[in-house]
Design a protein around this motif. Structure first.
Motif, PDB file in Angstrom:
ATOM      1  N   TRP A  23      -7.460 -24.574  12.407  1.00  6.65           N
ATOM      2  CA  TRP A  23      -7.807 -25.511  11.463  1.00  6.65           C
ATOM      3  C   TRP A  23      -6.793 -26.551  11.416  1.00  6.65           C
ATOM      4  O   TRP A  23      -5.538 -26.313  12.042  1.00  6.65           O
ATOM      5  CB  TRP A  23      -7.560 -24.626  10.122  1.00  6.65           C
ATOM      6  CG  TRP A  23      -8.233 -23.496   9.873  1.00  6.65           C
ATOM      7  CD1 TRP A  23      -9.497 -23.186   9.528  1.00  6.65           C
ATOM      8  CD2 TRP A  23      -7.794 -22.120  10.400  1.00  6.65           C
ATOM      9  NE1 TRP A  23      -9.891 -21.786   9.824  1.00  6.65           N
ATOM     10  CE2 TRP A  23      -8.765 -21.161  10.224  1.00  6.65           C
ATOM     11  CE3 TRP A  23      -6.520 -21.569  11.148  1.00  6.65           C
ATOM     12  CZ2 TRP A  23      -8.544 -19.780  10.460  1.00  6.65           C
ATOM     13  CZ3 TRP A  23      -6.594 -20.090  11.050  1.00  6.65           C
ATOM     14  CH2 TRP A  23      -7.567 -19.251  10.969  1.00  6.65           C
ATOM     15  N   SER A  36      -8.482 -27.178   5.223  1.00  7.61           N
ATOM     16  CA  SER A  36      -9.690 -26.549   6.008  1.00  7.61           C
ATOM     17  C   SER A  36      -9.420 -25.094   6.173  1.00  7.61           C
ATOM     18  O   SER A  36     -10.095 -24.411   6.023  1.00  7.61           O
ATOM     19  CB  SER A  36      -9.573 -27.176   7.530  1.00  7.61           C
ATOM     20  OG  SER A  36     -10.155 -28.599   7.310  1.00  7.61           O
ATOM     21  N   TRP A  49     -11.885 -22.319   4.772  1.00  2.73           N
ATOM     22  CA  TRP A  49     -12.372 -21.151   5.647  1.00  2.73           C
ATOM     23  C   TRP A  49     -12.283 -19.778   5.018  1.00  2.73           C
ATOM     24  O   TRP A  49     -13.148 -19.188   5.000  1.00  2.73           O
ATOM     25  CB  TRP A  49     -11.752 -21.457   6.991  1.00  2.73           C
ATOM     26  CG  TRP A  49     -12.442 -20.282   7.863  1.00  2.73           C
ATOM     27  CD1 TRP A  49     -13.468 -20.199   8.468  1.00  2.73           C
ATOM     28  CD2 TRP A  49     -11.594 -19.072   8.214  1.00  2.73           C
ATOM     29  NE1 TRP A  49     -13.625 -19.082   9.259  1.00  2.73           N
ATOM     30  CE2 TRP A  49     -12.560 -18.313   9.069  1.00  2.73           C
ATOM     31  CE3 TRP A  49     -10.462 -18.489   7.418  1.00  2.73           C
ATOM     32  CZ2 TRP A  49     -12.122 -16.825   9.442  1.00  2.73           C
ATOM     33  CZ3 TRP A  49     -10.117 -17.223   8.076  1.00  2.73           C
ATOM     34  CH2 TRP A  49     -10.852 -16.360   8.783  1.00  2.73           C
ATOM     35  N   LYS A 109     -17.045 -20.448   6.521  1.00  5.31           N
ATOM     36  CA  LYS A 109     -17.782 -21.422   7.093  1.00  5.31           C
ATOM     37  C   LYS A 109     -17.231 -21.951   8.487  1.00  5.31           C
ATOM     38  O   LYS A 109     -16.256 -22.279   8.287  1.00  5.31           O
ATOM     39  CB  LYS A 109     -18.414 -22.691   6.450  1.00  5.31           C
ATOM     40  CG  LYS A 109     -19.217 -22.265   5.165  1.00  5.31           C
ATOM     41  CD  LYS A 109     -20.596 -21.734   5.460  1.00  5.31           C
ATOM     42  CE  LYS A 109     -21.399 -21.701   4.393  1.00  5.31           C
ATOM     43  NZ  LYS A 109     -22.902 -21.186   4.548  1.00  5.31           N
ATOM     44  N   ARG A 110     -17.849 -21.857   9.656  1.00  2.00           N
ATOM     45  CA  ARG A 110     -17.227 -22.367  10.826  1.00  2.00           C
ATOM     46  C   ARG A 110     -16.752 -23.641  10.829  1.00  2.00           C
ATOM     47  O   ARG A 110     -16.123 -24.409  11.475  1.00  2.00           O
ATOM     48  CB  ARG A 110     -17.989 -21.967  11.884  1.00  2.00           C
ATOM     49  CG  ARG A 110     -19.354 -22.746  12.137  1.00  2.00           C
ATOM     50  CD  ARG A 110     -19.973 -22.362  13.557  1.00  2.00           C
ATOM     51  NE  ARG A 110     -21.187 -23.491  13.784  1.00  2.00           N
ATOM     52  CZ  ARG A 110     -22.187 -23.175  13.131  1.00  2.00           C
ATOM     53  NH1 ARG A 110     -22.555 -22.148  12.509  1.00  2.00           N
ATOM     54  NH2 ARG A 110     -23.210 -23.969  13.445  1.00  2.00           N
ATOM     55  N   PHE A 135     -15.410 -25.567   8.851  1.00  2.00           N
ATOM     56  CA  PHE A 135     -14.130 -25.818   8.432  1.00  2.00           C
ATOM     57  C   PHE A 135     -13.117 -25.992   9.548  1.00  2.00           C
ATOM     58  O   PHE A 135     -11.748 -26.115   9.521  1.00  2.00           O
ATOM     59  CB  PHE A 135     -13.553 -24.809   7.337  1.00  2.00           C
ATOM     60  CG  PHE A 135     -14.023 -25.102   5.934  1.00  2.00           C
ATOM     61  CD1 PHE A 135     -13.608 -26.411   5.334  1.00  2.00           C
ATOM     62  CD2 PHE A 135     -15.003 -24.183   5.459  1.00  2.00           C
ATOM     63  CE1 PHE A 135     -13.983 -26.651   3.937  1.00  2.00           C
ATOM     64  CE2 PHE A 135     -15.716 -24.656   4.305  1.00  2.00           C
ATOM     65  CZ  PHE A 135     -15.058 -25.735   3.543  1.00  2.00           C
ATOM     66  N   LYS A 136     -13.346 -25.156  10.725  1.00  2.00           N
ATOM     67  CA  LYS A 136     -12.605 -24.884  11.793  1.00  2.00           C
ATOM     68  C   LYS A 136     -12.539 -26.171  12.673  1.00  2.00           C
ATOM     69  O   LYS A 136     -13.864 -26.942  13.055  1.00  2.00           O
ATOM     70  CB  LYS A 136     -13.009 -23.738  12.562  1.00  2.00           C
ATOM     71  CG  LYS A 136     -12.779 -22.462  11.923  1.00  2.00           C
ATOM     72  CD  LYS A 136     -13.034 -21.286  13.095  1.00  2.00           C
ATOM     73  CE  LYS A 136     -12.374 -19.874  12.328  1.00  2.00           C
ATOM     74  NZ  LYS A 136     -12.675 -18.849  13.328  1.00  2.00           N
ATOM     75  N   GLY A 192     -15.647 -26.721  15.154  1.00  2.00           N
ATOM     76  CA  GLY A 192     -16.707 -26.123  14.488  1.00  2.00           C
ATOM     77  C   GLY A 192     -18.387 -26.586  14.539  1.00  2.00           C
ATOM     78  O   GLY A 192     -19.066 -25.963  14.229  1.00  2.00           O
TER      79      GLY A 192
END
Length: 279
Positions: free
Chosen positions: A186, A191, A195, A200-201, A203-204, A207
């Protein structure tokens, strides 16, 4: 390229293509915002994290927060509103850390704010403690310590996404404690907290694939009738731009926009004169 460029400096609005403040671009269609693909964690730029005897004075300064300078905005993924911070739809009131503890429940998202600083997000995990990403490390701290003297509030409802159950949110946060530097997925505290709560991916870091049309729109509310829109390829970029605006404050953001539109009008005038001479 990444070895040659550790950080991508943000351009001013005078240098970045944007859309009309009414949300309609009558000339060239949608404009795009800045990509933060090379940017680091903006929490590293926070004031008030001083050591070596400077922390007490910094904390006193951090308590200053002018709610009138709040930047109200919304984020859309295509046509769906996935985030909104505005006085019309959310309680923007801030509290002292001690008072907020009486309102917190495990799994809540907490935002710490102070004038001239990036907002800092954390996950409340119970027993007066939060888990948060700070200075490239996921830490478990007492909420009052994590505040660094800042005001704070619960921000569960700002993202319009379906949250995980509180137990899973806390588990997500606690399992990351101790991660640091290159182990992190992150880019900033918001973020990370997002997450943990939503899973939710997007936020990565990395992603989402940054190709094709920009599916995200950041709408900054200039007034009751006007807004300014930027389009982005990833939620990660939207969050970085949104946090930059929060750091600047409403007055500075509006000043940037005014300078940008003056520059646009001057360019249009020059082009009109140039084309007129060539006809």
């Amino acid at each position: 390229m990444g070895n040659q460029m550790d950080r991508l400096s943000h351009l001013s609005y005078a240098e970045v293509p944007t859309v009309d403040p009414n949300g309609v671009d009558t000339d060239d269609g949608p404009r795009i915002g800045v990509s933060y693909i090379f940017s680091g964690d903006d929490d590293e730029l926070e004031d008030g994290c001083a050591v070596d005897g400077g922390e007490k004075r910094a904390n006193e300064e951090e308590k200053n927060y002018d709610q009138r300078d709040e930047v109200e905005c919304a984020v859309y993924n295509r046509e769906e509103c996935i985030y909104e911070k505005s006085a019309k739809c959310a309680n923007l009131e801030v509290y002292s850390p001690e008072n907020l503890l009486n309102k917190c429940k495990a799994g809540d998202l907490v935002e710490f704010v102070a004038t001239g600083q990036y907002p800092h997000w954390a996950v409340y995990v119970g027993d007066f403690q939060v888990v948060h990403l700070h200075r490239a490390e996921v830490k478990n701290s007492f909420l009052t310590d994590a505040s660094q003297g800042r005001r704070c509030r619960i921000v569960n409802d700002w993202y319009k996404l379906k949250p995980l159950c509180a137990e899973v949110v806390v588990q997500n946060a606690m399992e990351q404690v101790g991660l640091k530097d290159r182990e992190l997925s992150w880019r900033n505290s918001e973020s990370f907290a997002g997450w943990c709560r939503f899973g939710k991916r997007e936020f990565k870091m990395g992603g989402e694939i940054r190709i094709g049309k920009q599916p995200y729109r950041l709408k900054v509310f200039v007034s009751d009738k006007q807004s300014h829109v930027l389009e982005f390829q990833s939620l990660e970029d939207v969050i970085m731009e949104k946090r930059r605006n929060d750091h600047l404050g409403r007055t500075a953001v509006l000043r940037e926009l005014a300078a940008h539109f003056r520059g646009v009008e001057e360019m249009k005038t020059r082009n009109s004169l140039l084309f007129g001479e060539n006809m």
